[in-house]
Design an enzyme around this catalytic site. Structure first.
Site, short mmCIF file in Angstrom:
data_model
loop_
_atom_site.label_atom_id
_atom_site.label_comp_id
_atom_site.label_asym_id
_atom_site.label_seq_id
_atom_site.Cartn_x
_atom_site.Cartn_y
_atom_site.Cartn_z
N LYS A 1 0.83 -1.21 0.00
CA LYS A 1 0.00 0.00 0.00
C LYS A 1 0.87 1.26 0.00
CE LYS A 1 -3.05 3.02 0.32
NZ LYS A 1 -4.31 3.25 0.93
N CYS B 1 -3.49 10.63 2.09
CA CYS B 1 -2.85 9.37 1.67
C CYS B 1 -1.49 9.65 1.03
CB CYS B 1 -3.73 8.66 0.66
SG CYS B 1 -5.44 8.54 1.18
N1 SAJ Z 1 -2.48 14.93 -8.24
C1 SAJ Z 1 -1.74 15.75 -9.08
N2 SAJ Z 1 -1.50 15.31 -10.35
C2 SAJ Z 1 -1.97 14.12 -10.81
C3 SAJ Z 1 -2.70 13.29 -9.94
C4 SAJ Z 1 -2.95 13.72 -8.64
O1 SAJ Z 1 -1.32 16.84 -8.69
O2 SAJ Z 1 -1.73 13.81 -11.97
C5 SAJ Z 1 -2.74 15.38 -6.85
C6 SAJ Z 1 -4.22 15.57 -6.55
O3 SAJ Z 1 -4.67 16.82 -6.95
C7 SAJ Z 1 -4.23 15.40 -5.05
C8 SAJ Z 1 -3.15 14.35 -4.81
O4 SAJ Z 1 -2.34 14.36 -5.97
O5 SAJ Z 1 -3.88 16.60 -4.40
C9 SAJ Z 1 -3.65 12.96 -4.57
O6 SAJ Z 1 -4.73 12.65 -5.44
P1 SAJ Z 1 -4.92 11.22 -6.13
O7 SAJ Z 1 -6.14 11.29 -6.94
O8 SAJ Z 1 -3.68 10.83 -6.83
O9 SAJ Z 1 -5.03 10.21 -4.94
P2 SAJ Z 1 -5.89 10.13 -3.59
O10 SAJ Z 1 -5.06 10.65 -2.47
O11 SAJ Z 1 -7.24 10.68 -3.75
O12 SAJ Z 1 -6.02 8.53 -3.47
C10 SAJ Z 1 -4.85 7.75 -3.45
C11 SAJ Z 1 -5.00 6.60 -4.45
N3 SAJ Z 1 -3.71 5.94 -4.64
C12 SAJ Z 1 -3.19 5.72 -5.87
O13 SAJ Z 1 -3.75 6.08 -6.88
C13 SAJ Z 1 -1.91 4.98 -5.93
C14 SAJ Z 1 -6.05 5.62 -3.95
O14 SAJ Z 1 -6.11 4.48 -4.79
C15 SAJ Z 1 -5.73 5.19 -2.52
O15 SAJ Z 1 -6.68 4.29 -2.01
C16 SAJ Z 1 -5.73 6.43 -1.67
O16 SAJ Z 1 -4.67 7.28 -2.13
C17 SAJ Z 1 -5.51 6.04 -0.23
O17 SAJ Z 1 -6.50 5.98 0.52
O18 SAJ Z 1 -4.38 5.72 0.15
#
Ligand code: SAJ
Length: 419
Positions: free
Chosen positions: A212, A266
């Site tokens: 994870k 996360c």
């Molecule tokens: N973000 C960017 N650029 C991107 C993608 C995301 O700046 O291209 C930023 C988002 O705006 C946000 C942050 O990253 O601030 C995180 O967003 P996210 O959509 O990547 O992830 P989370 O935190 O909503 O959810 C993640 C997910 N993990 C992965 O995709 C590996 C989810 O599957 C997990 O279950 C979750 O963390 C968790 O609970 O750990």
């Protein structure tokens, strides 16, 4: 193993959808949370968080009596611990909520129970949880003492669902199941198979914990790459969004999107658990965290330059006459979650850092909630009327639709590339 009753400890962004989904498959679910208000809301058929379709599922399982919330743990066949695992000021993991949950359920544990830790946890946390349970219940045996013959099975099954798509991903994603023994893993598989359509892949507890953390660190490192590129491109006068689109046409390149920083509970947190376990070795993971954590400061510096340019062009104005509108406060699009949000961080620091007046727009939070933020939260229309500079911080679907037109002739700093 047969399950009739399940107790879910922690009814937040993961616990509540998990409890509701199990209940919708016929299990009798007892949800436990320390927050009386959340418990009351759920028992009245409502929800205290925003997640698509969750309201419908919760209302239906509460109405049929399949889900009931309480602040006091009760006996059940299985327990799922889904409490927060934050880090402390020194970025060391803080297991106090897991410890509290362990101590709360220990008195009601019975021989034959399964206890699952779902919270994202540093390597070793599941063993630690089992140790807390064993300390509180010397009359029962646990896997660390009795292996396969233990009275209680213990496993780590990390949640991996994406906020905004939780109900879909809960069912469809593959699930990593890390039992403290093979029997513990099998027990956990038979529980999750009640609704998981993805594959339940078995490993040990430590590997499941690390898996994870690895997934979220992988994403953090890749976002850091995009964020670093955006700063380099700004310096070299290149449009980073166009650049990434072009580079991604290569069959083996898939660059993520830059933003104002990385938020949420996360991705902005979990990589530090790896760094805490292996500080000398986790160099790239630690640097990526620093790159992403630095991005909000860089955005504020960019706004400062825009304010400077505006004052140069309007010599009659002083800095406190300038109003900056922060568009979006959530940590990402189409959710209401402000935890570790770089957008909220930027909006909150702007006045002190630059001296400008700040208004913020966040369509996904209630007026009551906004009152507690110490920010002037206004409607989008109001912001358009009064602000001189606009910073796009979140790519909410509504913003994507309306902002390109609304901000056509305005001074805009677009951290999400939507206008
Ligand atoms: N973000 C960017 N650029 C991107 C993608 C995301 O700046 O291209 C930023 C988002 O705006 C946000 C942050 O990253 O601030 C995180 O967003 P996210 O959509 O990547 O992830 P989370 O935190 O909503 O959810 C993640 C997910 N993990 C992965 O995709 C590996 C989810 O599957 C997990 O279950 C979750 O963390 C968790 O609970 O750990």
């Amino acid at each position: 193993m047969k399950f009739e009753t399940l107790s879910v400890i922690g009814l937040g962004y993961i616990g509540l959808p998990t409890a509701a989904t199990f209940a919708s498959r016929g299990l009798k679910v007892i949800g436990v949370d320390v927050n009386q208000q959340a418990v009351d809301t759920i028992n009245s058929g409502g929800i205290h968080i925003i997640e698509p379709d969750l309201d419908i599922v919760v209302q239906s399982v509460v109405q049929t009596g399949r889900l009931r919330a309480t602040t006091t743990p009760e006996p059940a066949d299985a327990f799922i611990v889904a409490v927060p695992t934050p880090f402390k000021d020194d970025k060391q993991p803080d297991l106090k909520y897991i410890e509290a949950a362990s101590k709360a359920i220990a008195p009601v544990l019975q021989k034959g129970n399964l206890v699952i830790l779902e919270s994202t946890s540093p390597v070793g946390a599941t063993e630690q949880m089992a140790a807390w349970l064993a300390e509180a219940r010397p009359d029962l045996t646990f896997p660390q003492q009795a292996g396969e013959d233990a009275d209680i099975c213990v496993a780590h099954c990390p949640e991996r669902v994406l906020p905004g798509k939780v109900l879909v991903e809960l069912v469809n994603n593959d699930r990593v199941i890390g039992g403290m023994t093979p029997k513990c893993s099998q027990a956990a598989v038979s529980l999750y198979k009640l609704f998981v359509q993805g594959e339940c892949v078995v490993t040990n507890a430590r590997t499941a914990e690390m898996c994870k953390l690895t997934e979220n660190s992988f994403r953090d490192v890749n976002i850091a790459f995009a964020n670093e590129l955006s700063i380099i491109c700004d310096k070299l006068d290149i449009n980073v969004w166009e650049l990434i689109k072009l580079a991604n046409r290569h069959p083996r390149v898939n660059i993520l999107q830059p933003g104002p920083g990385v938020g949420g509970h996360c991705i902005a947190v979990d990589p530090w658990f790896i760094v805490a376990s292996a500080p000398d070795e986790a160099k790239l993971i630690s640097t990526a965290r620093q790159v992403n954590d630095h991005k909000p400061e860089w955005v504020i510096e960019t706004v400062k330059s825009a304010v400077f340019d505006l004052l140069q062009a309007n010599p009659g104005k002083s800095v406190k006459d300038v109003t900056v509108a922060c568009l979006g406060l959530a940590f990402k699009a189409d959710i209401d979650d402000l935890r570790e949000s770089p957008s909220l961080d930027i909006a909150s620091k702007m006045t002190d850092a630059i001296g400008v007046a700040v208004v913020a727009v966040e369509p996904n939070i209630s007026a009551d909630f906004a009152l507690g933020l110490q920010l002037d939260v206004v409607s989008l229309d109001e912001a358009i009327d009064i602000a001189d500079i606009f910073i796009v911080l979140v790519d909410h679907s509504d913003f994507k639709r309306s902002l390109p037109e609304l901000l056509k002739d305005k001074v805009v700093i677009d951290t999400r590339g939507i206008v």
